[in-house]
Design an enzyme around this catalytic site. Structure first.
Site, short mmCIF file in Angstrom:
data_model
loop_
_atom_site.label_atom_id
_atom_site.label_comp_id
_atom_site.label_asym_id
_atom_site.label_seq_id
_atom_site.Cartn_x
_atom_site.Cartn_y
_atom_site.Cartn_z
N ARG A 1 -10.01 5.55 8.79
CA ARG A 1 -8.92 5.15 7.89
C ARG A 1 -7.92 4.36 8.73
O ARG A 1 -7.29 4.91 9.63
CB ARG A 1 -8.25 6.37 7.24
CG ARG A 1 -9.17 7.17 6.33
CD ARG A 1 -8.37 8.09 5.43
NE ARG A 1 -7.63 9.08 6.19
CZ ARG A 1 -7.97 10.37 6.30
NH1 ARG A 1 -9.07 10.81 5.70
NH2 ARG A 1 -7.24 11.21 6.99
N ARG B 1 2.29 9.18 12.72
CA ARG B 1 1.96 10.46 13.37
C ARG B 1 0.47 10.75 13.35
O ARG B 1 -0.09 11.26 14.32
CB ARG B 1 2.73 11.59 12.66
CG ARG B 1 2.51 12.97 13.24
CD ARG B 1 2.92 14.03 12.25
NE ARG B 1 2.09 13.97 11.05
CZ ARG B 1 2.42 14.53 9.88
NH1 ARG B 1 3.56 15.17 9.75
NH2 ARG B 1 1.60 14.44 8.85
N TYR C 1 0.83 -1.20 0.00
CA TYR C 1 0.00 0.00 0.00
C TYR C 1 0.87 1.26 0.00
O TYR C 1 0.64 2.20 -0.78
CB TYR C 1 -0.92 0.01 1.22
CG TYR C 1 -1.71 1.30 1.34
CD1 TYR C 1 -2.84 1.53 0.56
CD2 TYR C 1 -1.29 2.31 2.20
CE1 TYR C 1 -3.54 2.72 0.64
CE2 TYR C 1 -1.99 3.51 2.29
CZ TYR C 1 -3.11 3.71 1.52
OH TYR C 1 -3.79 4.89 1.59
N PHE D 1 15.60 19.30 -1.52
CA PHE D 1 14.21 18.90 -1.67
C PHE D 1 13.96 17.52 -1.04
O PHE D 1 12.92 17.30 -0.41
CB PHE D 1 13.84 18.87 -3.16
CG PHE D 1 12.48 18.33 -3.46
CD1 PHE D 1 11.37 19.15 -3.43
CD2 PHE D 1 12.29 16.98 -3.75
CE1 PHE D 1 10.10 18.65 -3.69
CE2 PHE D 1 11.03 16.48 -4.01
CZ PHE D 1 9.93 17.31 -3.98
#
Length: 469
Positions: free
Chosen positions: A247, A237, A190, A308
């Site tokens: 969920r 978290r 997933y 980034f």
């Protein structure tokens, strides 16, 4: 006034954090301004459609928006569009108010709709926070069709792969009533669909832009691990928020222990000790991607691309350290403090400092580990692997100064280095025999020849003397 008041409170309650934020605001320079006229050819700010896309980026992700805008050249605009496409797809998949018979065809054809001029979607629930992005999705479609063909191909390919995985999981939840992930392998799959593929797409875009080497595309396992580290950190978290919104991303293989039948039991039953043991199991699982992430970051050569990728990875490690053995995580969403985030942004400028940040938070995690936790040994091993990676790649006895490299005189390895340097120096300058003139060489040869003749004559005389009589 509200911001000034909050800073004053911070000054009084956390003066060191106030100093860090002050340093960040004063000395951390923005690498580029996408609104300036000279940046318009690459940022697209002169087009109203692209300006709206930049606004959507700010609305949907404050954390990523800042680092995306600092990417060089057209990478900033490309990654902005890439992010919005995947955010739109994720918004449809996450919305539980959309019936499965409507959701399935939209998800499975989303890559086609992303290049269909004028396509929008307005059937999200009213409480879906990013619904406006899909209401005005035709603007994103317009900008996707403006991208360079290599970038467009990569984005659509990743979108196609991701939508298949999302649609499969959404269909399973809708038709079987099973909303849980059962095993760690299913959890990994997933996370691959929703985050690992993002890392794959970014890696292909870096290589296609010429900012990174073409062979970087061969490191997809590392790119996948990078995405999984970030995704699993967010899942850990956001536990309370996700459970309240039905969920359930934590795999049953980890949490269905110690008498818990539902994920909400971890905060409703009040069994804090066992809940934190499950939490540590989730964090152990996330930490197994840390060394791969460090390997990936070492391969990046372009500074804007490196920052980034490095900043979210360092924040993920800080978040894992914050969540570890922290029962507050089960009661509310917790986040690292702004000053801590600012410090990580300022420090995440090179691979060595990032590795030291990983090691710092791994040590904090290990310091909080409890021997009675069944995951104690696994936590120790994972933290030890990060420590070992840092020591192998950036040895602690090497001291980097401004203009030179020195070694810790108290470390035994310094003696080995000194001996090795002496050996290399000796091999560079072997002792040479003094130069000999030709006449000197002739003298030595003549002397040796005379000596041999003399000895031969003496031996012959002695033989004749003895046997001649």
């Amino acid at each position: 006034m509200g911001k000034i008041a909050s800073l004053l409170v911070l000054l009084l309650t956390h003066p060191l954090e106030f100093r860090t934020l002050l340093q960040f605001y004063l000395y951390h320079e923005q690498k580029r301004d996408i609104t300036s006229k000279q940046e318009h050819p690459t940022s697209g700010w002169d087009r109203s459609s692209m300006r709206r896309c930049w606004e959507f980026l700010d609305m949907t992700s404050r954390s990523f928006a800042a680092v995306i805008k600092e990417l060089e050249g057209d990478l900033a605009r490309t990654i902005c569009i890439y992010y919005l496409v995947l955010r739109g797809l994720d918004t449809i998949e996450d919305d539980m108010t959309i019936p499965d018979e409507i959701k399935q065809p939209i998800l499975r054809s989303f890559h086609e709709k992303t290049v269909t001029p004028g396509w929008t979607f307005s059937d999200n629930g009213p409480n879906e926070k990013d619904r406006q992005l899909l209401v005005e999705y035709d603007i994103v479609v317009e900008e996707v069709n403006r991208l360079a063909p290599p970038y467009k191909t990569i984005i659509l390919d990743i979108c196609h792969k991701m939508e298949i995985g999302m649609a499969d999981y959404a269909h399973k939840a809708a038709t079987t009533g099973t909303v849980y992930l059962e095993t760690i392998a299913e959890y990994d799959l997933y996370c691959h669909y929703v985050a690992g593929l993002v890392g794959e797409g970014l890696t292909r875009i870096w290589a296609a832009s010429g900012k990174e080497a073409p062979w970087l595309c061969e490191q997809m396992e590392l790119a996948n691990s990078m995405g999984l580290l970030l995704q699993k950190t967010n899942i850990i978290r956001d536990f309370r928020e996700d459970v309240e919104q039905q969920r359930f991303f934590w795999p049953r293989e980890i949490w269905a222990k110690y008498g818990f039948e539902e994920m909400k039991d971890m905060y409703e039953k009040g069994d804090t000790e066992h809940a934190t043991w499950i939490q540590s199991g989730m964090i152990v699982d996330a930490l197994r991607h840390a060394c791969d992430s460090l390997d990936y970051l070492r391969l990046l050569k372009n500074q804007s691309v490196f920052v980034f990728c490095a900043v979210p990875a360092c924040m993920a490690m800080a978040t894992l350290a914050l969540c570890f053995m922290n029962p507050e995580m089960f009661q509310r969403n917790i986040k690292i403090r702004k000053a801590q985030a600012a410090e990580l942004i300022m420090r995440s400028t090179n691979a060595r400092d990032v590795a030291l940040i990983f090691r710092e938070y791994a040590r904090k995690i290990h310091a909080k580990a409890k021997p009675q936790d069944p995951n104690f040994l696994r936590i120790s091993v994972m933290c030890g692997k990060i420590e070992l990676w840092c020591e192998q790649n950036y040895p602690s006895f090497v001291i980097l100064e401004r203009n030179r490299v020195t070694y810790d005189p108290l470390d035994k390895r310094t003696m080995v280095i000194n001996l090795e340097e002496k050996r290399i120096e000796a091999n560079k300058n072997p002792p040479s025999s003094p130069d000999m003139l030709p006449w000197e060489l002739a003298t030595y040869i003549a002397g040796a020849f005379t000596l041999v003749i003399g000895l031969s004559a003496l031996v012959g005389y002695a033989v004749l003397k003895v046997y001649g009589e």
